[in-house]
Design a protein around this motif. Sequence first.
Motif, PDB file in Angstrom:
ATOM      1  N   GLN A   1     -41.383  44.220 -10.386  1.00 29.15           N
ATOM      2  CA  GLN A   1     -41.754  44.963  -9.223  1.00 29.15           C
ATOM      3  C   GLN A   1     -42.249  44.013  -8.143  1.00 29.15           C
ATOM      4  O   GLN A   1     -42.865  42.996  -8.431  1.00 29.15           O
ATOM      5  CB  GLN A   1     -42.845  45.969  -9.556  1.00 29.15           C
ATOM      6  N   ILE A   2     -41.986  44.382  -6.906  1.00 30.13           N
ATOM      7  CA  ILE A   2     -42.399  43.575  -5.763  1.00 30.13           C
ATOM      8  C   ILE A   2     -43.166  44.475  -4.798  1.00 30.13           C
ATOM      9  O   ILE A   2     -42.721  45.582  -4.494  1.00 30.13           O
ATOM     10  CB  ILE A   2     -41.191  42.965  -5.041  1.00 30.13           C
ATOM     11  N   LEU A   3     -44.293  43.976  -4.335  1.00 29.18           N
ATOM     12  CA  LEU A   3     -45.040  44.657  -3.290  1.00 29.18           C
ATOM     13  C   LEU A   3     -44.902  43.807  -2.035  1.00 29.18           C
ATOM     14  O   LEU A   3     -45.245  42.630  -2.039  1.00 29.18           O
ATOM     15  CB  LEU A   3     -46.519  44.799  -3.668  1.00 29.18           C
ATOM     16  N   ALA A   4     -44.370  44.377  -0.978  1.00 31.52           N
ATOM     17  CA  ALA A   4     -44.166  43.651   0.274  1.00 31.52           C
ATOM     18  C   ALA A   4     -44.742  44.456   1.422  1.00 31.52           C
ATOM     19  O   ALA A   4     -44.736  45.687   1.390  1.00 31.52           O
ATOM     20  CB  ALA A   4     -42.680  43.400   0.505  1.00 31.52           C
ATOM     21  N   THR A   5     -45.250  43.740   2.407  1.00 29.50           N
ATOM     22  CA  THR A   5     -45.704  44.415   3.617  1.00 29.50           C
ATOM     23  C   THR A   5     -44.789  44.006   4.751  1.00 29.50           C
ATOM     24  O   THR A   5     -44.336  42.870   4.822  1.00 29.50           O
ATOM     25  CB  THR A   5     -47.161  44.050   3.967  1.00 29.50           C
ATOM     26  N   SER A   6     -44.507  44.963   5.611  1.00 29.08           N
ATOM     27  CA  SER A   6     -43.594  44.699   6.700  1.00 29.08           C
ATOM     28  C   SER A   6     -43.813  45.734   7.787  1.00 29.08           C
ATOM     29  O   SER A   6     -44.298  46.836   7.527  1.00 29.08           O
ATOM     30  CB  SER A   6     -42.148  44.778   6.188  1.00 29.08           C
ATOM     31  N   ARG A   7     -43.453  45.373   9.001  1.00 23.89           N
ATOM     32  CA  ARG A   7     -43.525  46.339  10.090  1.00 23.89           C
ATOM     33  C   ARG A   7     -42.333  47.282  10.082  1.00 23.89           C
ATOM     34  O   ARG A   7     -42.345  48.323  10.712  1.00 23.89           O
ATOM     35  CB  ARG A   7     -43.586  45.594  11.426  1.00 23.89           C
ATOM     36  N   GLU A   8     -41.296  46.902   9.393  1.00 23.52           N
ATOM     37  CA  GLU A   8     -40.060  47.682   9.329  1.00 23.52           C
ATOM     38  C   GLU A   8     -39.665  47.857   7.864  1.00 23.52           C
ATOM     39  O   GLU A   8     -39.890  46.969   7.055  1.00 23.52           O
ATOM     40  CB  GLU A   8     -38.925  46.944  10.053  1.00 23.52           C
ATOM     41  N   PRO A   9     -39.047  48.971   7.512  1.00 19.98           N
ATOM     42  CA  PRO A   9     -38.525  49.112   6.143  1.00 19.98           C
ATOM     43  C   PRO A   9     -37.510  48.009   5.852  1.00 19.98           C
ATOM     44  O   PRO A   9     -36.758  47.588   6.731  1.00 19.98           O
ATOM     45  CB  PRO A   9     -37.845  50.487   6.158  1.00 19.98           C
ATOM     46  N   LEU A  10     -37.490  47.537   4.616  1.00 20.11           N
ATOM     47  CA  LEU A  10     -36.568  46.470   4.221  1.00 20.11           C
ATOM     48  C   LEU A  10     -35.186  47.005   3.884  1.00 20.11           C
ATOM     49  O   LEU A  10     -34.230  46.255   3.776  1.00 20.11           O
ATOM     50  CB  LEU A  10     -37.140  45.703   3.022  1.00 20.11           C
ATOM     51  N   MET A  11     -35.098  48.322   3.683  1.00 22.31           N
ATOM     52  CA  MET A  11     -33.834  48.992   3.355  1.00 22.31           C
ATOM     53  C   MET A  11     -33.291  48.530   2.006  1.00 22.31           C
ATOM     54  O   MET A  11     -32.083  48.493   1.786  1.00 22.31           O
ATOM     55  CB  MET A  11     -32.794  48.789   4.463  1.00 22.31           C
ATOM     56  N   ALA A  12     -34.170  48.146   1.099  1.00 28.59           N
ATOM     57  CA  ALA A  12     -33.767  47.717  -0.243  1.00 28.59           C
ATOM     58  C   ALA A  12     -33.555  48.947  -1.122  1.00 28.59           C
ATOM     59  O   ALA A  12     -34.153  49.997  -0.898  1.00 28.59           O
ATOM     60  CB  ALA A  12     -34.841  46.815  -0.843  1.00 28.59           C
ATOM     61  N   ALA A  13     -32.694  48.786  -2.103  1.00 30.41           N
ATOM     62  CA  ALA A  13     -32.468  49.874  -3.053  1.00 30.41           C
ATOM     63  C   ALA A  13     -33.786  50.204  -3.733  1.00 30.41           C
ATOM     64  O   ALA A  13     -34.565  49.324  -4.074  1.00 30.41           O
ATOM     65  CB  ALA A  13     -31.424  49.446  -4.080  1.00 30.41           C
ATOM     66  N   SER A  14     -34.063  51.460  -3.910  1.00 32.89           N
ATOM     67  CA  SER A  14     -35.274  52.003  -4.536  1.00 32.89           C
ATOM     68  C   SER A  14     -36.565  51.619  -3.806  1.00 32.89           C
ATOM     69  O   SER A  14     -37.636  51.657  -4.373  1.00 32.89           O
ATOM     70  CB  SER A  14     -35.368  51.607  -6.017  1.00 32.89           C
TER      71      SER A  14
END
Length: 116
Positions: A1-14
């Motif tokens: 599992q990966i927890l990422a913060t971003s201003r925009e969605p990463l559009m990654a699967a799931s």
Amino acid sequence: QILATSREPLMAASETVVRLTPLPFPPESTSLTAAEAMRYPAIELFVQRAMSSADAFELTDDNAALIAEVCRHLDGIPLAIELAAARMDLLGLEGLANSLVDQLLLNARGRRTAHR
């Protein structure tokens, strides 16, 4: 599992997007005491992180308004506040505030997202 913060969605699967609201910060004011400032979660977070970054840092009546200005520049975003407060040992409060103004001016142009 990966927890990422971003201003925009990463559009990654799931990908699961959780939108966090900014921490409340004081409105622009010329008079703000240290006690009044600590009522705002953005300032409380900044002070906690700044104290762990710069041993000599303390919130005072004299610097409360400048700390509030920093939190306003960062829009109350917790990650931005934490990253900024971590630079207190290098820049000091006035240097940090000035660098944020300079950085905002540099970022005023251009796209926020990458080209596709």
